[in-house]
Design a protein around this motif. Structure first.
Motif, mmCIF file in Angstrom:
data_model
loop_
_atom_site.group_PDB
_atom_site.id
_atom_site.type_symbol
_atom_site.label_atom_id
_atom_site.label_comp_id
_atom_site.label_asym_id
_atom_site.label_seq_id
_atom_site.Cartn_x
_atom_site.Cartn_y
_atom_site.Cartn_z
ATOM 1 N N SER A 108 0.837 -1.206 0.000
ATOM 2 C CA SER A 108 0.000 0.000 0.000
ATOM 3 C C SER A 108 0.873 1.257 0.000
ATOM 4 O O SER A 108 2.077 1.205 0.320
ATOM 5 N N GLY A 109 0.236 2.377 -0.329
ATOM 6 C CA GLY A 109 0.936 3.651 -0.266
ATOM 7 C C GLY A 109 1.424 3.934 1.148
ATOM 8 O O GLY A 109 2.546 4.411 1.353
ATOM 9 N N ALA A 110 0.585 3.637 2.126
ATOM 10 C CA ALA A 110 0.970 3.892 3.519
ATOM 11 C C ALA A 110 2.227 3.114 3.894
ATOM 12 O O ALA A 110 3.114 3.643 4.565
ATOM 13 N N VAL A 113 5.151 4.944 2.559
ATOM 14 C CA VAL A 113 5.498 6.106 3.380
ATOM 15 C C VAL A 113 6.175 5.657 4.675
ATOM 16 O O VAL A 113 7.192 6.222 5.086
ATOM 17 N N GLY A 146 -1.504 8.609 4.530
ATOM 18 C CA GLY A 146 -1.996 7.257 4.800
ATOM 19 C C GLY A 146 -2.547 7.136 6.204
ATOM 20 O O GLY A 146 -2.772 8.135 6.891
ATOM 21 N N VAL A 232 2.634 9.273 -4.206
ATOM 22 C CA VAL A 232 1.669 8.167 -4.294
ATOM 23 C C VAL A 232 0.469 8.594 -5.147
ATOM 24 O O VAL A 232 -0.030 7.814 -5.969
ATOM 25 N N GLN A 233 0.035 9.829 -4.997
ATOM 26 C CA GLN A 233 -1.118 10.296 -5.772
ATOM 27 C C GLN A 233 -0.716 11.120 -6.995
ATOM 28 O O GLN A 233 -1.347 11.052 -8.038
HETATM 29 N N1 PLP Z 1 0.190 9.224 0.199
HETATM 30 C C1 PLP Z 1 -0.650 9.976 -0.516
HETATM 31 C C2 PLP Z 1 -0.188 11.283 -1.073
HETATM 32 C C3 PLP Z 1 -1.958 9.546 -0.761
HETATM 33 O O1 PLP Z 1 -2.794 10.313 -1.468
HETATM 34 C C4 PLP Z 1 -2.359 8.305 -0.228
HETATM 35 C C5 PLP Z 1 -3.741 7.815 -0.437
HETATM 36 O O2 PLP Z 1 -4.632 8.511 -0.830
HETATM 37 C C6 PLP Z 1 -1.444 7.551 0.520
HETATM 38 C C7 PLP Z 1 -0.173 8.036 0.699
HETATM 39 C C8 PLP Z 1 -1.840 6.237 1.137
HETATM 40 O O3 PLP Z 1 -1.994 5.262 0.173
HETATM 41 P P1 PLP Z 1 -2.808 3.907 0.519
HETATM 42 O O4 PLP Z 1 -4.235 4.291 0.653
HETATM 43 O O5 PLP Z 1 -2.529 3.011 -0.660
HETATM 44 O O6 PLP Z 1 -2.225 3.377 1.787
#
Ligand code: PLP
Length: 414
Positions: A108-110, A113, A146, A232-233
């Motif tokens: 995941s994005g989180a 990070v 996240g 991520v976005q």
């Molecule tokens: N970073 C940014 C800039 C995001 O916009 C998001 C999700 O919207 C995330 C991290 C987290 O990603 P995820 O929902 O895949 O964990």
């Protein structure tokens, strides 16, 4: 919009058995292709959200679907206890594509990070020689990175944090788009990194002044602080360049990617950085069972190839300019602001009229009305609506979307 019994039944299931951590618009989707999706009753919609920019390549892109199916039939998961024949080649390929020395795969994005935060701290202690447990990371107001405990500890939004404590220490918060505040914060020798979104997506598509990223990166370099871009976005062609940082010729010390890295097929994220930073983490110190699995590597490569082959960054730039120009040309009485880059855009709408509950109508009510016009978009906060269609959207589809937006706004202002 009147919901069919079929749609209603799916919604009831989620309401009864699911967590109530989202408040989705009342539409139940069953199929997608390119920029279009269909609900369970066969009604067609234009998707102007793209799963928060994860579906830049369009729904069910045939090349990405094929990569997924081919690899899933050969080998899906080995864990990192063993090597697999996909990961190394993909690491080399993405590092060369984006100009980094090393990459670490996550999901995941989180997680991407979190990985960047851990790398920054590790580098801070082992290379910059910050005293034990004193490392600080600068973040900005209204950030969104996240939902993990580590990340929400850096959030400034009450809904993200309240009653999830105790939160983690080690963050310094400054306003976004404020170089003097960054300069002051960088004077603390315990600061190891500055984590920032090149455009704040969840905050409502907030675009900083031109030159902000370049100056911020330069100031970080001078202070021996890692400039960490959360793309991520904004990454992977969404804003009209491969990376939003490319608009200012900035190469972050640490780059975080997610979402469109899989074209929406799987959760795949990655952190790219130098050997100096990456190799501070040794075997056993960080990892993920699924990170770097063969299917993810094959899918991510196909997803990136689609971006290149179909020139999606150029498309985003061209169509984004058209989108903003068209909306601005309406001089619409309900719109106070049109902003964005490439195909990551938002409008801010004035409160107007009354909704069914007798409250002033806001962005949520407008998004609700979009459903009747076959358009999917979502509000961010109370007054902003984000528009982020798949980058493969055709000009005719974009025109249809614009017409739907205008129709709803016109009706709302009567
Ligand atoms: N970073 C940014 C800039 C995001 O916009 C998001 C999700 O919207 C995330 C991290 C987290 O990603 P995820 O929902 O895949 O964990």
């Amino acid at each position: 919009m009147n919901l069919s019994p079929k749609s209603q039944s799916y919604i009831e299931l989620e309401k009864k058995y699911g967590a109530h951590n989202y408040s989705p618009l009342p539409v139940v989707l069953a199929k997608g292709q390119g920029a279009r999706v269909w609900d369970v009753d066969g009604k067609e919609y234009l998707d102007f959200l793209s799963a928060y920019s994860a579906v830049n390549q369009g729904h069910c892109h045939p090349k990405i679907v094929k990569a997924l199916m081919d690899q899933a039939q050969k080998l899906a998961l080995t864990s990192r206890a063993f090597y697999n024949d996909q990961l190394g080649g993909f690491e080399k390929w993405i590092c060369e594509l984006l100009g980094f020395e090393r990459m670490i795969p996550m999901n995941s994005g989180a997680e991407g990070v979190e990985t960047a935060l851990k790398l920054a701290r590790k580098w801070g202690y082992e290379v910059k020689k910050v005293a034990k447990d004193q490392a600080k990371i600068i973040v900005v107001q209204d950030n969104f990175h996240g939902r993990t405990i580590g990340i929400i500890s850096a959030s400034t939004e009450a809904a993200s944090k309240d009653n999830f404590g105790p939160l983690l220490p080690g963050y310094v918060t400054i306003p976004y788009n404020d170089l003097p505040a960054l300069k002051t914060a960088l004077q603390d020798p315990n600061v190891v990194a500055f984590l920032v979104e090149p455009i704040q997506g969840e905050a409502g598509v907030i675009v900083p002044q031109e030159g902000y990223l370049k100056s911020a990166a330069q100031m970080c370099r001078e202070a021996r602080v890692l400039f960490m871009a959360d793309e991520v976005q904004t990454g992977l062609a969404r804003t009209g360049k491969m990376l939003a940082c490319d608009h200012e010729g900035v190469k972050p010390d640490v780059l975080i990617l997610g979402k469109a890295l899989s074209g929406g097929m799987l959760p795949i994220s990655a952190v790219l950085t130098s050997s100096e930073v990456m190799l501070t983490i040794k075997p056993g110190e960080h990892g993920s069972t699924f990170g770097g699995n063969p299917v993810a590597c094959a899918v991510a490569r196909a997803a990136l190839e689609v971006i290149q082959e179909e020139k999606l960054a150029e498309r985003a730039e061209k169509l984004g300019q058209k989108f903003r120009a068209e909306i601005s040309s309406w001089n619409h009485p309900l719109i106070t602001t049109v902003r964005g880059k490439g195909l990551l855009n938002a409008i801010v709408v004035k409160p107007h009229g009354k909704n069914a509950k007798g409250e002033p109508r806001t962005a949520y009510d407008i998004c609700h009305d979009f459903l009747d016009q076959g358009l999917l978009a979502k509000q961010t906060h109370v007054h902003a609506i984000r528009f982020a269609p798949p980058l493969v959207i055709t000009e005719a589809e974009l025109d249809r979307g614009l017409a739907a937006i205008k129709k709803v706004l016109d009706a709302s202002s009567k």
